[in-house]
Structure formats: structure tokens, C-alpha cells
Design a protein around this motif. Structure first.
Motif, PDB file in Angstrom:
ATOM      1  N   GLY A 155       0.832  -1.205   0.000  1.00 41.91           N
ATOM      2  CA  GLY A 155       0.000   0.000   0.000  1.00 41.91           C
ATOM      3  C   GLY A 155       0.863   1.250   0.000  1.00 41.91           C
ATOM      4  N   VAL A 158       2.510   1.748  -3.376  1.00 40.01           N
ATOM      5  CA  VAL A 158       1.625   2.306  -4.411  1.00 40.01           C
ATOM      6  C   VAL A 158       1.462   3.817  -4.204  1.00 40.01           C
ATOM      7  CG1 VAL A 158      -0.734   2.293  -5.307  1.00 40.01           C
ATOM      8  CG2 VAL A 158       0.425   0.129  -4.847  1.00 40.01           C
ATOM      9  N   VAL A 159       1.270   4.248  -2.937  1.00 40.83           N
ATOM     10  CA  VAL A 159       1.151   5.684  -2.653  1.00 40.83           C
ATOM     11  C   VAL A 159       2.454   6.402  -3.033  1.00 40.83           C
ATOM     12  CG1 VAL A 159       0.881   7.420  -0.825  1.00 40.83           C
ATOM     13  CG2 VAL A 159      -0.553   5.358  -0.817  1.00 40.83           C
TER      14      VAL A 159
ATOM     15  N   LEU B   6      -4.273   6.026  -7.672  1.00 40.39           N
ATOM     16  CA  LEU B   6      -3.216   5.206  -7.069  1.00 40.39           C
ATOM     17  C   LEU B   6      -3.125   5.448  -5.559  1.00 40.39           C
ATOM     18  CD1 LEU B   6      -0.224   5.331  -9.618  1.00 40.39           C
ATOM     19  CD2 LEU B   6      -1.541   3.326  -8.916  1.00 40.39           C
ATOM     20  N   VAL B   7      -3.235   6.739  -5.158  1.00 37.80           N
ATOM     21  CA  VAL B   7      -3.168   7.055  -3.728  1.00 37.80           C
ATOM     22  C   VAL B   7      -4.313   6.361  -2.990  1.00 37.80           C
ATOM     23  CG1 VAL B   7      -3.390   8.883  -2.007  1.00 37.80           C
ATOM     24  CG2 VAL B   7      -1.923   9.232  -4.002  1.00 37.80           C
ATOM     25  N   GLY B  10      -3.639   2.657  -2.831  1.00 36.73           N
ATOM     26  CA  GLY B  10      -2.539   2.410  -1.890  1.00 36.73           C
ATOM     27  C   GLY B  10      -2.989   2.527  -0.441  1.00 36.73           C
ATOM     28  N   VAL B  11      -3.760   3.568  -0.143  1.00 38.23           N
ATOM     29  CA  VAL B  11      -4.231   3.762   1.229  1.00 38.23           C
ATOM     30  C   VAL B  11      -5.130   2.599   1.655  1.00 38.23           C
ATOM     31  CG1 VAL B  11      -5.720   5.199   2.688  1.00 38.23           C
ATOM     32  CG2 VAL B  11      -3.995   6.270   1.224  1.00 38.23           C
TER      33      VAL B  11
END
Lengths: 387, 142
Positions: A155, A158-159, B6-7, B10-11
């Protein structure tokens, strides 16, 4: 130099190797390694799950051997890559926060994310490497924690990629010696060129693999000076848990040993001689351990389906395999219906033409295709069909 | 936009991991996990990297110009491989009941590797200093 020791700023790091042009290039391969390790890790976790809504496939028989081998190989290769990557971006650690309040919030969030990524990344590589060498100096459950931290790492990765995307794109499009995104202070030529550092990184990553992967790639055996297992063992297969460690030496060699096969009210009890008198089949199947080592063996024994037929078990039923081992997480395992019905799944009595050694599971052990080694139950004493 | 998406992804992935981490273990397990998570970063950022920087700094100051780059390369390769090999070099997981585990001469292997790296570093350095002398230019570096 004295001021640099007191309070470093990004300008204290003057080597021109501290550049996004280098970080992006190492980062791409580090990302590939983490991505492959994450996906193969998910496969391994699912393969060990008792509940499998989508049945884990029994073919190819070497599937898990490859995916888990890749998991450990990519994780090992990532160690030099991560070290170089972090060294390259180390000056950013000392950046002063911006004055603008809104930018501060974004910056803090980004820093927290980077911190999570670095911390989770180091955690995964360290615990993974220690687990491969069967060294457990911690008080948490390895499998659960390694699995959960992997989700945190992926995660945060990706961020991180999302945040850095413009600069990554730009850096990769430009030449490695391009200075567009460099800190103005990072101009000192320390002798090693950027291309030289990249080559060094690939060599270190490659050597990390060559010196360890012989535990699962037989061709590399002689090169793997740091392989956790040479590959030697009874019948050419190493041992994970010995009979002594499982405390089964007495029960496994006892003359009163018998195997019970149960399906509801139908039950049969078989001695090892009676098992030997049944039709024997020989299958070449790998033992592929979660720790990343694997070895192929020629197993001979009774087809599990033949035993299930003795008690009239219908097809596609889960089967509980119990061991003589009294304690431990892997003293029993659940064999899903598709594995129980596969013709290659054996209750093996022999390995490589010789009776099973006690450390390989004498009197008999389960061996099924495409299955994590920890679930290939040894010293089998009960086979129970789910009703 | 791709980056925002994407953020978000990802979170969500990270949050799932955090939930797995906190919900599946007792407090002691969580404290142990937290300790290892923090200790790894601290050891890396405040011990390993400063040591590497000091070693590299000393190397570039003390070594002749033609030697500094090959030595730096050798240190990176041998240093990172040594870190990878720590668990087997110490044979911390060895068990007397299992001779198939950690069954190689790891220290001898490390010595061979170190010798090979040293030979390559010395050979390349000598070649570089000879080439530097031939071309008449002083080797670069301080």
C-alpha cells in the motif's frame, strides 16, 4: 564537516550519486522485486488457507515450488537494491519542512508514508531472511505478521509511486547522468560513476541470488555458498522437522502402529504391511517448503483415492490428515477435495526406492502435487473424510 | 486522475494491512511487531548509513585516486552480501537433531567470496593506476 556532523541538510551530501536519476532506476527493479514477492506471497498464503472458496489448483505439480522459490529469490535480490536505493535518497531525510501550511500537511503525510514503506520494507526483508534460515528471535506469529506487513508495504509503495510519478517518469526518460532533479549541492564526483553504481547494484543483487538460490535451483547448488540447505538428506531430500523435534520416534517405530481411515461409520485400520500389500504407485513430486527450499523426489506408496474408496468416500470431499505428532501447528492438515481426488496424491511408503526414513515421515506420509511442504503431513496416523 | 486513484488504492491496501496486523494478534504480539518495525528503520538510518558514509568518506580521502572507486564497489558488493548471509554465518537456527539444515561451511564460503572480491578490486585498481600513469594524467579524485 563539523557543521555537517551537527545538523546535516541535504546540501551536506555532495556526491552526485544522490540523484533521482539513480533512485528511479534502482527503484523500478526494487518495485518489481516487491511486486513479485507480494503476489507469490499471496499465492503461498492462500495455498495454506484451510478455507479455499476457489480451489487451489493441483497442477502443475511444480507450481508452488516455482512461486515460493521466486518469493524468496526476489526478496533476497531486493536486499542490496533496497540498501542502495535508501542510501541514494538518504539526504531527503534531512530536508527542512516547507513554510506554507498546506504544503506542510502534504509533506508530513508523504513523510509518514515513506517512513511506513521503509519500515515495512526492512521488516519484510529481515524477517523473511531470518525465517529462511529458521531463526526466530521474536515474539510474534511470523506468518501472520509477515503477511499483514506485506499489505502495509505494498500500500505504501503504491502511494509512494503515485506521489513520485512525475519525477520517476522524467528521470527514466532522461539520461542517468541528467542533473535536472538533483540537489544543487550534489555535484561531487566521488570516483564511481552513476552507471558504475547501477552496475554494482545489479551485480550485488545477482550475487545475492546466486549465493543463496541453490536451496531451490539444483543447478546453482555448488555456487550457493550461503544456501540454507546443501540439498543433501535421506533420499536426496532435506528435512524440515525431524522425528526427534516432533517427538514421534517411539510411536512411529512402534510395532502397534496402524493407520485408521474413517468416513462416518465406515472405518478401516491398516498396518504398514497391509499398506505395502495394496497397489503401489510411483510419482515424481517436489517437496516445496514455505522457507523457499525445494527438492524433487520419486515417491512410492498407496494412491490416497484407493484408501478413500476402501471406506466408500464420495469424490470431492475434504479430508483431514492427522499425524502421530501430538503438538505443533502442522500436526494435521486439511486436504481439499480436488487434492484428495488427484491420482498423483499418495500416502508414500518409500522415497527413491528405499523405505521412508523416519525424518521423512516413516511409516507413511502424505505427498500431493503443488502443495506447500508444511501441509505434506508426515507420520500419518489418521485419515478422516469430512461428512 | 491516475495519481489520485493510485493514492486511494494504496491507502486502502495499507489500511487492510494495518487492520490485519492489529486485529489478528494479542497486545504482546503487536508490541513485538512494533518494536521490530521501528528498530529496523532506526538501525538502518542511524547506524548502517552513517557507518557507510564515514567508511566511504575515509576511503576517498585515504586511498589513491585509482583505488577509491574499485574499493567502494567492493565494499558495496561484499557488505550487502555479508548482511544477506548474517543468519547463516551465525547458524542461529541450527538444530542438533537436523543435520540437513544449515549444513554448509558458511564462514569458509564467505572467506572465498571476500578473497575473490579483493582480487578483483586489486586487479582493477592496478590496471587503472597503470592506465592513469601511461596517459600521463594524474588519477582523478582527492
Amino acid at each position: 564537516m563539523t557543521t555537517a556532523l551537527k545538523a546535516p541538510t541535504p546540501a551536506s551530501f555532495t556526491s552526485r550519486l544522490h540523484s533521482p536519476a539513480v533512485a528511479a532506476r534502482v527503484g523500478v527493479w526494487l518495485g518489481v522485486c516487491f511486486g513479485v514477492a507480494f503476489l507469490t506471497g499471496l499465492i503461498s498464503h492462500y495455498a495454506q488457507n484451510v478455507s479455499q472458496p476457489i480451489p487451489f489448483p493441483t497442477s502443475p505439480s511444480w507450481g508452488y515450488r516455482v512461486t515460493q522459490g521466486l518469493h524468496v529469490i526476489t526478496g533476497t535480490a531486493a536486499i542490496p537494491l533496497l540498501l542502495v536505493k535508501l542510501w541514494t535518497v538518504y539526504p531527503k531525510f534531512f530536508e527542512r519542512p516547507p513554510r506554507n501550511v498546506r504544503r506542510v500537511v502534504v509533506e508530513v503525510l508523504e513523510r509518514v508514508n515513506t517512513g511506513l514503506l521503509v519500515s515495512a520494507g526492512i521488516f519484510l526483508l529481515v524477517t523473511g531472511t531470518l525465517n529462511v534460515a529458521q531463526w526466530y528471535p521474536w515474539e510474534f506469529s511470523y506468518r501472520r505478521t509477515h503477511y499483514a506487513v506485506a499489505w502495509v508495504a505494498i500500500g505504501a509503495l503504491v502511494v509512494h509511486i503515485a506521489v513520485k510519478l512525475p519525477i520517476i517518469r522524467d528521470a527514466l526518460r532522461g539520461d542517468v547522468d541528467d542533473t535536472t532533479h538533483d540537489d544543487p549541492a550534489a555535484t561531487r564526483d566521488g570516483g564511481v560513476s552513476r552507471r558504475g553504481l547501477l552496475t554494482t547494484t545489479w551485480v550485488a543483487g545477482g550475487l545475492a541470488v546466486l549465493t543463496t538460490a541453490g536451496s531451490t535451483v539444483p543447478a546453482l547448488r555448488d555456487l550457493s555458498i550461503f544456501g540454507v540447505r546443501s540439498g543433501d538428506g535421506p533420499g536426496g531430500i532435506p528435512i524440515n522437522k525431524s522425528a526427534v523435534a516432533a517427538d514421534v520416534t517411539a510411536t512411529a517405530t512402534s510395532s502397534s502402529y496402524s493407520l485408521s481411515v474413517v468416513h462416518g461409520d465406515n472405518a478401516v485400520t491398516l498396518t504398514r504391511e497391509e499398506l505395502s500389500a495394496m497397489t503401489q504407485r510411483t510419482e515424481t513430486l517436489p517437496i516445496a517448503c514455505v522457507e523457499g527450499w525445494s527438492a524433487s523426489g520419486e515417491w512410492t506408496g498407496v494412491r490416497l483415492r484407493d484408501l478413500l474408496d476402501l471406506v466408500g468416500a464420495p469424490r470431492d470431499r475434504d479430508v483431514a490428515i492427522g499425524s502421530l505428532q501430538q503438538e505443533g501447528a502442522f500436526r494435521d492438515s486439511l486436504l481439499q477435495g480436488n487434492f484428495a481426488d488427484d491420482d498423483r496424491t499418495l500416502l508414500a511408503l518409500q522415497l527413491d526406492g528405499e523405505p521412508l526414513s523416519i525424518d521423512h515421515g516413516y511409516p507413511c506420509r502424505l505427498i500431493a502435487p503443488n502443495r506447500p511442504g508444511v501441509l505434506q503431513t508426515k507420520w500419518v496416523s489418521t485419515i478422516e473424510v469430512a461428512t | 486522475m491516475t495519481r489520485v486513484l493510485l493514492v486511494v488504492v494504496g491507502v486502502l491496501l495499507g489500511a487492510y494491512g494495518a487492520w490485519l496486523l492489529l486485529s489478528r494478534q494479542d497486545t504482546d504480539g503487536n508490541i513485538a511487531t512494533g518494536t521490530w518495525l521501528v528498530a529496523g528503520v532506526l538501525l538502518h538510518d542511524f547506524l548502517l548509513v552513517p557507518v557507510v558514509l564515514v567508511v566511504m568518506g575515509l576511503g576517498s580521502r585515504l586511498l589513491p585516486g585509482a583505488w577509491s572507486a574499485p574499493v567502494a564497489v567492493g565494499v558495496v558488493v561484499l557488505g550487502s552480501l555479508t548482511l544477506v548471509a548474517v543468519p547463516v554465518l551465525g547458524r542461529f537456527g541450527a538444530r542438533s537433531d537436523n543435520p540437513t539444515l544449515l549444513d554448509r561451511p558458511y564462514v569458509a564460503g564467505w572467506l572465498v567470496l571476500a578473497a575473490l572480491v579483493a582480487v578483483v578490486v586489486v586487479a582493477v585498481s592496478l590496471l587503472r593506476s597503470r592506465r592513469g600513469a601511461q596517459s600521463g594524467a594524474a588519477p582523478e579524485g582527492e
